[in-house]
Write a protein that holds these residues in place. Structure first.
Motif, PDB file in Angstrom:
ATOM      1  N   GLU A 175      -7.356  -3.228  -7.154  1.00 57.54           N
ATOM      2  CA  GLU A 175      -6.639  -2.379  -6.193  1.00 57.54           C
ATOM      3  C   GLU A 175      -5.515  -1.586  -6.840  1.00 57.54           C
ATOM      4  O   GLU A 175      -4.892  -0.740  -6.182  1.00 57.54           O
ATOM      5  CB  GLU A 175      -6.099  -3.246  -5.050  1.00 57.54           C
ATOM      6  CG  GLU A 175      -7.194  -3.703  -4.091  1.00 57.54           C
ATOM      7  CD  GLU A 175      -6.709  -4.735  -3.088  1.00 57.54           C
ATOM      8  OE1 GLU A 175      -5.516  -5.129  -3.165  1.00 57.54           O
ATOM      9  OE2 GLU A 175      -7.500  -5.158  -2.234  1.00 57.54           O
TER      10      GLU A 175
ATOM     11  N   ALA B 117      -8.914   1.396  -1.879  1.00 53.63           N
ATOM     12  CA  ALA B 117      -7.975   0.987  -0.838  1.00 53.63           C
ATOM     13  C   ALA B 117      -7.932  -0.528  -0.707  1.00 53.63           C
ATOM     14  O   ALA B 117      -6.867  -1.123  -0.550  1.00 53.63           O
ATOM     15  CB  ALA B 117      -8.362   1.621   0.498  1.00 53.63           C
ATOM     16  N   HIS B 118      -9.092  -1.152  -0.760  1.00 52.54           N
ATOM     17  CA  HIS B 118      -9.198  -2.610  -0.678  1.00 52.54           C
ATOM     18  C   HIS B 118     -10.379  -3.062  -1.524  1.00 52.54           C
ATOM     19  O   HIS B 118     -11.417  -2.401  -1.572  1.00 52.54           O
ATOM     20  CB  HIS B 118      -9.418  -3.083   0.763  1.00 52.54           C
ATOM     21  CG  HIS B 118      -8.274  -2.810   1.682  1.00 52.54           C
ATOM     22  ND1 HIS B 118      -7.143  -3.587   1.726  1.00 52.54           N
ATOM     23  CD2 HIS B 118      -8.086  -1.817   2.597  1.00 52.54           C
ATOM     24  CE1 HIS B 118      -6.307  -3.105   2.625  1.00 52.54           C
ATOM     25  NE2 HIS B 118      -6.851  -2.033   3.162  1.00 52.54           N
TER      26      HIS B 118
ATOM     27  N   ARG C 219       0.825  -1.211   0.000  1.00 50.76           N
ATOM     28  CA  ARG C 219       0.000   0.000   0.000  1.00 50.76           C
ATOM     29  C   ARG C 219       0.860   1.263   0.000  1.00 50.76           C
ATOM     30  O   ARG C 219       0.474   2.284  -0.580  1.00 50.76           O
ATOM     31  CB  ARG C 219      -0.932  -0.011   1.220  1.00 50.76           C
ATOM     32  CG  ARG C 219      -2.003   1.083   1.209  1.00 50.76           C
ATOM     33  CD  ARG C 219      -2.929   0.940   0.020  1.00 50.76           C
ATOM     34  NE  ARG C 219      -3.917   2.008  -0.061  1.00 50.76           N
ATOM     35  CZ  ARG C 219      -4.575   2.325  -1.151  1.00 50.76           C
ATOM     36  NH1 ARG C 219      -4.377   1.649  -2.269  1.00 50.76           N
ATOM     37  NH2 ARG C 219      -5.458   3.298  -1.149  1.00 50.76           N
TER      38      ARG C 219
ATOM     39  N   GLN D  30       1.836   1.799  -3.553  1.00 44.93           N
ATOM     40  CA  GLN D  30       0.673   2.276  -4.299  1.00 44.93           C
ATOM     41  C   GLN D  30       0.471   3.773  -4.076  1.00 44.93           C
ATOM     42  O   GLN D  30       0.159   4.523  -5.017  1.00 44.93           O
ATOM     43  CB  GLN D  30      -0.569   1.503  -3.875  1.00 44.93           C
ATOM     44  CG  GLN D  30      -0.575   0.044  -4.322  1.00 44.93           C
ATOM     45  CD  GLN D  30      -1.672  -0.764  -3.649  1.00 44.93           C
ATOM     46  OE1 GLN D  30      -2.368  -0.272  -2.754  1.00 44.93           O
ATOM     47  NE2 GLN D  30      -1.818  -2.015  -4.058  1.00 44.93           N
TER      48      GLN D  30
END
Length: 642
Positions: free
Chosen positions: A515, A521-522, A283, A286
């Motif tokens: 994603e 986010a999820h 994350r 990302q």
């Protein structure tokens, strides 16, 4: 291939326990800088104070004396609850120097969670980061019928680490020496409670052999990363075994460590600390990529940036293909002597074309070097773990000059179980087994593991019995081994969905693809026992706001996180934008595997909410409960079609 083993590289002969990693470093390099420490309250761009190995050990010994004076007996459990900070490292090692067992507690835990850990681990003493942590630990010890002082890392006259040191000031070094060497490799060093994505947290018994074996194996396998004079910034939770293992690797390998408890401070700190490598979760990567995309859009360079991304991915794919065959086990080949397998569209020329070289040179000046500068300008490698990383994102970072080494592991494997290697990185895989480790794929596709890092077992005998089969630990993950023994993950066993038509679906690939969109986010696929699959897409408010700004949408407004529960977002423009990503994901799959309907959902995704783990993995059961009504509407209402 159904099984792959990597030979051991670590020689544990002569190592008594984990404390020898520090003691040996002090004996050989007492004046080497081991830590960079920020003074309390100082901004991240202020000078950081260097701490040598000898100075660190001296403070560790002083705290260990205090713990002994406070009544810590050999083998006693000590709870440590604090954000990531230098004092965490001090207390962690001090407990081992005093002969104790460390029980980390996530600093965002609620009282019921803290009390459960303290009771289950039979905690006798505790150290908290600040007043809140001290209060929670104090209450938990009282509830367990073992009231005891709780020491604070923050200044608290009479109850802080300074007071603890004063308590043991009269003890001789011989006392600590005897305690430090009392435990052997097969004694329990730490009890780490799993983050509980699919079940209640369970206490994993991790031995000194697990820790020492992993530290020495990582150092032997990753000499390009773990090297004298290197440095890193640890901002993952130190309650997680990955961060603590990383800390030990750096401490034993002569690498400087800085700690940050607030992830928002990481980027400005990197410019000051200039690390040579970082350990991150997907994350984080990302968000770095999304921030660059947003910045390019704000400067009306969206189309140029899109080309720069394609160029970086092509360059990264070419770099992967240039990793020469044959592949080798960790540590048995020099960097650049192992090659990934080329498949279909992955086949690339041995050298970049003139056009690709020119585009890469242009985008290097425009974008790539600026992105590297944001990471401090000295990062040789990014190490990614805790969740699967999108293959194109991995290729992108390699293409801009920062290779991502993806690995895989669990609390129960003392962090790394498999890992890609410098010179043999294959995006989309999590690499080969770590030295001294065997990975086996069961008949049903579950990943099984045996080796130096695999824990002794759980404190709960029933959980322990269910966790092993034929001497192998059952990871609960689905995977396969490619022709070179690299592990490719396909999702969790418990996440597999069986539709009413009898189709068995592992949703991980669809979820990972969706994603990729920064606004998601999820992603979570649902549909157990239903006629078709549905999707719950949890939004990232910051990315949604950036998207709205780029598209001149003023009336969407800032999305307000609900207090508990979850709310569905129906904005047609947002649905259309994300719907395009859903359609692209569906196009990659067969009809029964496609998501027919989806809902955009806003929920509190903070760790404190109980919806994600400290490493940002989704707690599916918790989310499923909060979105039950929304999911019902996917099958009985008229939600967004995919």
């Amino acid at each position: 291939m159904r099984e792959m083993s990597s030979p051991p590289l670590a020689d544990l002969t002569g190592v008594r326990n984990t404390t020898d990693l520090l003691a040996g470093r002090v004996a050989g390099h007492p004046d080497a800088v081991a830590f960079d420490v920020r003074e309390p309250g100082a901004p991240v761009d202020a000078p950081w104070r260097p701490v040598t190995t000898a100075a660190f050990e001296a403070h560790v010994r002083a705290i260990a004396k205090g713990l002994v004076a406070a009544g810590l007996a050999p083998g006693d459990a000590v709870a440590v609850m604090a954000p990531t900070r230098y004092e965490w490292a001090l207390v962690d090692m001090a407990v081992w120097y005093a002969g104790g067992v460390v029980v980390p507690v996530y600093e965002t835990s609620a009282q019921v969670q803290v009390s459960a850990v303290v009771l289950d681990a039979d905690v006798r003493l505790a150290v908290g980061g600040g007043p809140r942590h001290v209060e929670l630990l104090t209450h938990a010890l009282a509830e367990a019928g073992r009231p005891a002082p709780v020491w604070s890392m923050d200044a608290a006259p009479g109850h802080d680490l300074t007071a603890l040191v004063a308590l043991g000031a009269d003890l001789l070094d011989d006392v600590v020496d005897a305690r430090r060497t009392g435990a052997d490799l097969d004694d329990v060093a730490t009890i780490v409670y799993t983050s509980g994505t699919t079940s209640a947290p369970r206490g994993a018994l991790i031995t000194h052999r697990n820790l020492v074996g992993q530290v020495l194996s990582v150092a032997a396998a990753y000499t390009d990363v773990v090297r004298e004079g290197g440095s890193t910034v640890i901002f993952l939770p130190l309650a997680h075994v990955l961060a603590r293992g990383l800390q030990l690797v750096c401490l034993a390998g002569g690498m400087r460590i800085a700690h940050l408890g607030d992830p928002r401070e990481v980027v400005p700190a990197l410019a000051v600390l200039k690390p040579t490598f970082l350990v991150v979760v997907p994350r984080v990567l990302q968000k770095v990529h999304a921030a660059a995309t947003a910045a390019a859009a704000d400067k009306h360079l969206g189309r140029v940036w899109a080309s720069a991304q394609r160029t970086a991915i092509a360059w990264g794919r070419l770099a992967e293909a240039a990793d020469e065959a044959p592949a080798a086990a960790p540590g048995t080949a020099a960097p650049g002597t192992a090659a990934p397998a080329a498949r279909g569209s992955d086949v690339v020329p041995a050298r970049p074309s003139v056009g690709l070289r020119l585009r890469h040179a242009v985008y290097e000046r425009l974008f790539y070097r600026r992105l590297r500068a944001r990471l401090g300008g000295r990062v040789d490698y990014l190490l990614s773990g805790a969740a699967a990383l999108d293959a194109d994102l991995s290729l992108f970072f390699r293409g801009i000059g920062v290779p991502v080494i993806e690995g895989y592991g669990l609390t129960e494997t003392t962090a790394p179980l498999t890992g890609n290697l410098p010179g043999s990185i294959r995006s989309g895989s999590v690499g080969v087994p770590m030295p001294g480790t065997t990975v086996r794929i069961a008949d049903d596709g579950e990943v099984l593991a045996r080796g130096v890092g695999v824990f002794r077992g759980y404190r709960n005998p029933e959980a322990h019995a269910e966790a092993f089969v034929d001497g192998f630990f059952r990871t609960g993950d689905l995977g396969s081994l490619d022709e070179r023994g690299r592990l490719v993950l396909h999702g969790r066993v418990k996440d597999v969905i069986v539709t009413s038509g009898g189709k068995t679906v592992s949703p991980a690939d669809w979820e990972r693809y969706v994603e990729r969109e920064p606004m998601v986010a999820h992603a979570m696929v649902v549909g157990e026992g239903k006629p078709y699959l549905g999707g719950v897409l949890l939004l990232d408010p910051e990315s949604v706001a950036a998207w709205a700004h780029r598209h001149g949408i003023a009336d969407l407004g800032p999305l307000q996180l609900p207090s508990g529960g979850a709310v569905e977002v129906h904005d047609s423009r947002l649905v259309a934008a994300i719907g395009a990503v859903v359609a692209a994901a569906n196009a990659r799959l067969s009809a029964p595997e496609q998501v027919r309907r989806f809902a955009l959902v806003l929920a509190d995704l903070s760790e404190a909410s109980g919806t994600v783990t400290p490493t940002m993995k989704l707690k599916r059961a918790a989310i499923a409960e909060r979105v039950r009504d929304i999911v019902d509407r996917l099958y009985h209402g008229a939600p967004s079609p995919a």
